[in-house]
Design an enzyme around this catalytic site. Sequence first.
Site, PDB file in Angstrom:
ATOM      1  N   ASP A 119      -3.079  -3.289  -2.989  1.00  0.00           N
ATOM      2  CA  ASP A 119      -2.673  -2.491  -4.143  1.00  0.00           C
ATOM      3  C   ASP A 119      -1.410  -3.027  -4.801  1.00  0.00           C
ATOM      4  OD1 ASP A 119      -1.021  -1.827  -2.022  1.00  0.00           O
ATOM      5  OD2 ASP A 119      -1.676   0.253  -1.873  1.00  0.00           O
ATOM      6  N   ASN A 123      -0.091  11.417   3.842  1.00  0.00           N
ATOM      7  CA  ASN A 123      -1.154  12.336   3.412  1.00  0.00           C
ATOM      8  C   ASN A 123      -2.551  11.781   3.717  1.00  0.00           C
ATOM      9  OD1 ASN A 123      -1.418  10.311   1.544  1.00  0.00           O
ATOM     10  ND2 ASN A 123      -1.105  11.587  -0.273  1.00  0.00           N
ATOM     11  N   HIS A 166      -3.602   8.702   2.972  1.00  0.00           N
ATOM     12  CA  HIS A 166      -4.137   7.700   2.037  1.00  0.00           C
ATOM     13  C   HIS A 166      -4.188   6.312   2.667  1.00  0.00           C
ATOM     14  CE1 HIS A 166       0.021   6.794  -0.043  1.00  0.00           C
ATOM     15  NE2 HIS A 166      -0.247   5.844   0.813  1.00  0.00           N
ATOM     16  N   GLU A 206      -5.746   8.179  -2.837  1.00  0.00           N
ATOM     17  CA  GLU A 206      -5.157   9.472  -2.527  1.00  0.00           C
ATOM     18  C   GLU A 206      -6.235  10.495  -2.136  1.00  0.00           C
ATOM     19  OE1 GLU A 206      -2.074   9.464  -2.191  1.00  0.00           O
ATOM     20  OE2 GLU A 206      -0.913   9.154  -4.008  1.00  0.00           O
TER      21      GLU A 206
END
Length: 241
Positions: free
Chosen positions: A67, A136, A138, A143
């Site tokens: 990313d 979280n 990810h 996400e």
Amino acid sequence: MRLMITKSYEELSKLAAENVANIVEEKPNAVLGLPTGSTPIGMYKKLISMYSDGTLSFRDVTAFNLDEYEGLDKNSPNSYYKYMLDNFYGHIDIAKDKTNIPDGKAVDIYNTCIEYEERIKKAGGIDLIILGLGNNGHIGFNEPADHFSGITHRVKLHRETIKANSRFFNSIDEVPKYAITMGIRSIMHCKKIILLASGKAKAEAIKKALKEPVTAKVPASVLQLHQDLTVIIDEEAASLL
Ligand code: GLP
């Protein structure tokens, strides 16, 4: 799934680096998928030592990063391009034209994403991808969502991700709101996957990802369905398993 729980971050880094080295030794022109973040720093350091010792070469390796933030200049201190140069590529013998990172400054993001996938395909697919884990759940910048994502795409970062990553920036307002990430489908197509997590802050996400039902609300949980997954975590990250 192979689960390896290590006593320390140091041991996790060593094990991760050995796994990468094994693939590169077996296949010198291997295609790797690589992450950023704090977790893989120790692994990169070990791989750099192996290169400096003369025991490992990356000369024929091709690498694709997971990313990149949108809007950051390549040389901005927080771009993942700069991270890779400073923490890995700048210290090994990988050919510059074999390193690939999504272009966060691209004018045509849609076509940049399609072209990134084509480059992966043309390289023969990814042999091994290393993943970190967001608090979280990810992976890359995929996400929590209502459905799993497909190929490389543009993503709006969640508030908790912006907050978590603000530690690298001067202020939270400087953290980009969007990013480009390989999608869940791109990740699941990789031949081998290694998931890394270290520290108490990751324990909840690890439990949800590995022990609870697969759901797009915890993107890493999809990895349970991959045919060749190795999870390397330290005791703190494993504390809720
Ligand atoms: C970022 C990256 C992820 C990474 C995650 C965890 O959001 N896009 O690829 O896995 O951070 O980072 P850390 O290892 O610093 O906890």
